[in-house]
Design a protein around this motif. Structure first.
Motif, PDB file in Angstrom:
ATOM      1  N   ILE A 100      35.474  -7.210  43.217  1.00 38.17           N
ATOM      2  CA  ILE A 100      35.158  -5.907  42.222  1.00 38.17           C
ATOM      3  C   ILE A 100      33.729  -6.125  41.687  1.00 38.17           C
ATOM      4  CG2 ILE A 100      35.705  -4.998  40.151  1.00 38.17           C
ATOM      5  CD1 ILE A 100      38.584  -6.054  40.471  1.00 38.17           C
ATOM      6  N   VAL A 101      32.943  -4.893  41.865  1.00 41.41           N
ATOM      7  CA  VAL A 101      31.828  -5.006  41.593  1.00 41.41           C
ATOM      8  C   VAL A 101      31.319  -3.948  40.377  1.00 41.41           C
ATOM      9  CG1 VAL A 101      29.556  -4.155  42.430  1.00 41.41           C
ATOM     10  CG2 VAL A 101      31.021  -5.190  43.796  1.00 41.41           C
ATOM     11  N   LEU A 102      30.814  -4.501  39.521  1.00 37.80           N
ATOM     12  CA  LEU A 102      30.582  -3.480  37.959  1.00 37.80           C
ATOM     13  C   LEU A 102      29.021  -3.251  37.976  1.00 37.80           C
ATOM     14  CD1 LEU A 102      32.828  -5.846  35.937  1.00 37.80           C
ATOM     15  CD2 LEU A 102      33.516  -3.691  37.019  1.00 37.80           C
ATOM     16  N   PRO A 103      28.782  -2.059  37.665  1.00 41.10           N
ATOM     17  CA  PRO A 103      27.430  -1.628  37.628  1.00 41.10           C
ATOM     18  C   PRO A 103      27.006  -2.385  35.997  1.00 41.10           C
ATOM     19  CG  PRO A 103      28.570   0.151  36.973  1.00 41.10           C
ATOM     20  CD  PRO A 103      29.593  -0.723  37.595  1.00 41.10           C
ATOM     21  N   VAL A 104      25.854  -2.655  36.149  1.00 47.27           N
ATOM     22  CA  VAL A 104      25.124  -3.183  34.948  1.00 47.27           C
ATOM     23  C   VAL A 104      24.229  -1.868  34.387  1.00 47.27           C
ATOM     24  CG1 VAL A 104      23.377  -4.629  33.580  1.00 47.27           C
ATOM     25  CG2 VAL A 104      24.985  -5.674  35.348  1.00 47.27           C
ATOM     26  N   GLU A 105      24.852  -1.140  33.195  1.00 44.03           N
ATOM     27  CA  GLU A 105      24.136  -0.213  32.562  1.00 44.03           C
ATOM     28  C   GLU A 105      23.023  -0.457  31.797  1.00 44.03           C
ATOM     29  OE1 GLU A 105      25.043   3.139  33.318  1.00 44.03           O
ATOM     30  OE2 GLU A 105      26.511   2.126  34.742  1.00 44.03           O
ATOM     31  N   GLY A 106      22.818  -1.614  31.474  1.00 47.43           N
ATOM     32  CA  GLY A 106      21.462  -1.914  30.400  1.00 47.43           C
ATOM     33  C   GLY A 106      21.771  -3.446  30.127  1.00 47.43           C
ATOM     34  N   GLY A 107      20.591  -3.929  29.478  1.00 47.41           N
ATOM     35  CA  GLY A 107      20.687  -5.226  28.771  1.00 47.41           C
ATOM     36  C   GLY A 107      19.322  -5.654  28.474  1.00 47.41           C
ATOM     37  N   SER A 108      19.170  -6.877  28.231  1.00 50.62           N
ATOM     38  CA  SER A 108      17.763  -7.343  27.749  1.00 50.62           C
ATOM     39  C   SER A 108      16.793  -7.407  28.937  1.00 50.62           C
ATOM     40  CB  SER A 108      17.991  -8.778  27.465  1.00 50.62           C
ATOM     41  OG  SER A 108      16.813  -9.512  27.523  1.00 50.62           O
ATOM     42  N   ASP A 109      15.809  -6.818  28.852  1.00 51.37           N
ATOM     43  CA  ASP A 109      14.798  -6.316  29.918  1.00 51.37           C
ATOM     44  C   ASP A 109      14.184  -8.051  30.610  1.00 51.37           C
ATOM     45  OD1 ASP A 109      14.669  -3.703  29.677  1.00 51.37           O
ATOM     46  OD2 ASP A 109      12.779  -3.922  28.341  1.00 51.37           O
ATOM     47  N   ALA A 110      14.349  -9.007  29.520  1.00 51.96           N
ATOM     48  CA  ALA A 110      13.918 -10.183  30.198  1.00 51.96           C
ATOM     49  C   ALA A 110      15.122 -10.799  31.006  1.00 51.96           C
ATOM     50  CB  ALA A 110      13.688 -11.438  28.946  1.00 51.96           C
ATOM     51  N   TYR A 111      16.415 -10.805  30.545  1.00 54.47           N
ATOM     52  CA  TYR A 111      17.216 -11.492  31.406  1.00 54.47           C
ATOM     53  C   TYR A 111      17.476 -10.580  32.652  1.00 54.47           C
ATOM     54  CZ  TYR A 111      22.035 -12.822  32.726  1.00 54.47           C
ATOM     55  OH  TYR A 111      23.121 -13.328  33.154  1.00 54.47           O
ATOM     56  N   LEU A 112      17.701  -9.048  32.567  1.00 51.30           N
ATOM     57  CA  LEU A 112      17.751  -8.448  33.850  1.00 51.30           C
ATOM     58  C   LEU A 112      16.524  -8.777  34.758  1.00 51.30           C
ATOM     59  CD1 LEU A 112      18.678  -4.862  32.512  1.00 51.30           C
ATOM     60  CD2 LEU A 112      20.063  -6.827  33.390  1.00 51.30           C
ATOM     61  N   ALA A 113      15.394  -8.816  34.386  1.00 53.56           N
ATOM     62  CA  ALA A 113      14.124  -9.446  35.239  1.00 53.56           C
ATOM     63  C   ALA A 113      14.282 -10.577  36.001  1.00 53.56           C
ATOM     64  CB  ALA A 113      12.863  -9.340  34.318  1.00 53.56           C
ATOM     65  N   TRP A 114      14.864 -11.606  34.829  1.00 48.20           N
ATOM     66  CA  TRP A 114      15.306 -13.041  35.455  1.00 48.20           C
ATOM     67  C   TRP A 114      16.152 -12.780  36.787  1.00 48.20           C
ATOM     68  CZ3 TRP A 114      20.175 -15.629  34.935  1.00 48.20           C
ATOM     69  CH2 TRP A 114      20.359 -16.926  35.560  1.00 48.20           C
ATOM     70  N   VAL A 115      17.475 -12.177  36.450  1.00 52.44           N
ATOM     71  CA  VAL A 115      18.363 -12.013  37.624  1.00 52.44           C
ATOM     72  C   VAL A 115      17.561 -11.368  38.823  1.00 52.44           C
ATOM     73  CG1 VAL A 115      20.473 -10.649  38.216  1.00 52.44           C
ATOM     74  CG2 VAL A 115      20.372 -11.765  35.938  1.00 52.44           C
ATOM     75  N   ALA A 116      16.943 -10.356  38.673  1.00 56.79           N
ATOM     76  CA  ALA A 116      16.241  -9.661  39.817  1.00 56.79           C
ATOM     77  C   ALA A 116      15.254 -10.769  40.400  1.00 56.79           C
ATOM     78  CB  ALA A 116      15.527  -8.740  39.300  1.00 56.79           C
ATOM     79  N   GLU A 117      14.639 -11.633  39.690  1.00 55.29           N
ATOM     80  CA  GLU A 117      13.763 -12.711  40.657  1.00 55.29           C
ATOM     81  C   GLU A 117      14.537 -13.904  41.272  1.00 55.29           C
ATOM     82  OE1 GLU A 117      10.589 -16.160  39.155  1.00 55.29           O
ATOM     83  OE2 GLU A 117      10.757 -14.226  37.979  1.00 55.29           O
ATOM     84  N   GLU A 118      15.709 -14.163  40.513  1.00 58.01           N
ATOM     85  CA  GLU A 118      16.385 -15.307  41.083  1.00 58.01           C
ATOM     86  C   GLU A 118      17.301 -14.927  42.089  1.00 58.01           C
ATOM     87  OE1 GLU A 118      16.089 -18.683  40.313  1.00 58.01           O
ATOM     88  OE2 GLU A 118      14.491 -18.219  39.220  1.00 58.01           O
ATOM     89  N   ALA A 119      17.665 -13.698  42.220  1.00 53.12           N
ATOM     90  CA  ALA A 119      18.649 -13.338  43.443  1.00 53.12           C
ATOM     91  C   ALA A 119      18.107 -12.040  43.916  1.00 53.12           C
ATOM     92  CB  ALA A 119      19.885 -12.746  42.631  1.00 53.12           C
TER      93      ALA A 119
END
Length: 113
Positions: free
Chosen positions: A85-104
């Motif tokens: 199952i895939v869930l969209p992330v509608e928002g969150g901490s800019d720093a955390y989302l940037a970290w996820v984007a960088e790592e994956a």
């Protein structure tokens, strides 16, 4: 902007949950994975209502890495029809989302292509 998603599967042992979580992060298919404590699942399978103990693995990854992650999980999974199952992330901490984007993110090397 990179789209972040949470993908989930369930398994029948803590050991397999750990293998699936660690393997996906090591392969850079996900930035991180969380393993939920065991819970009781009630479901219909092959015409019968079943009850089982399961562990949920939740992956934080990018939409672009999602297809490779899905293939990897399906190959490593023990179920005939694993939950995916895939869930969209509608928002969150800019720093955390940037970290996820960088790592994956799409620019990251992976053992699985």
């Amino acid at each position: 902007m990179v789209e972040i998603v949470i993908a989930q599967t369930t398994v029948d042992s803590a050991e397999l949950a750990g293998e699936l979580a660690r393997g996906a992060v090591e392969a850079r298919l996900a930035a991180c994975a969380h393993i939920d404590a065991p819970f009781t699942a009630v479901y219909r399978w092959k015409g019968a209502v079943e009850t089982a103990t399961e562990w949920r693995v939740s992956y934080k990854t990018t939409r672009e890495r999602l297809p490779a992650l899905g293939v990897w999980v399906a190959q490593a999974h023990s179920y005939d029809v694993p939950e995916w199952i895939v869930l969209p992330v509608e928002g969150g901490s800019d720093a955390y989302l940037a970290w996820v984007a960088e790592e994956a993110g799409p620019g990251q090397a992976s053992a699985v292509q």
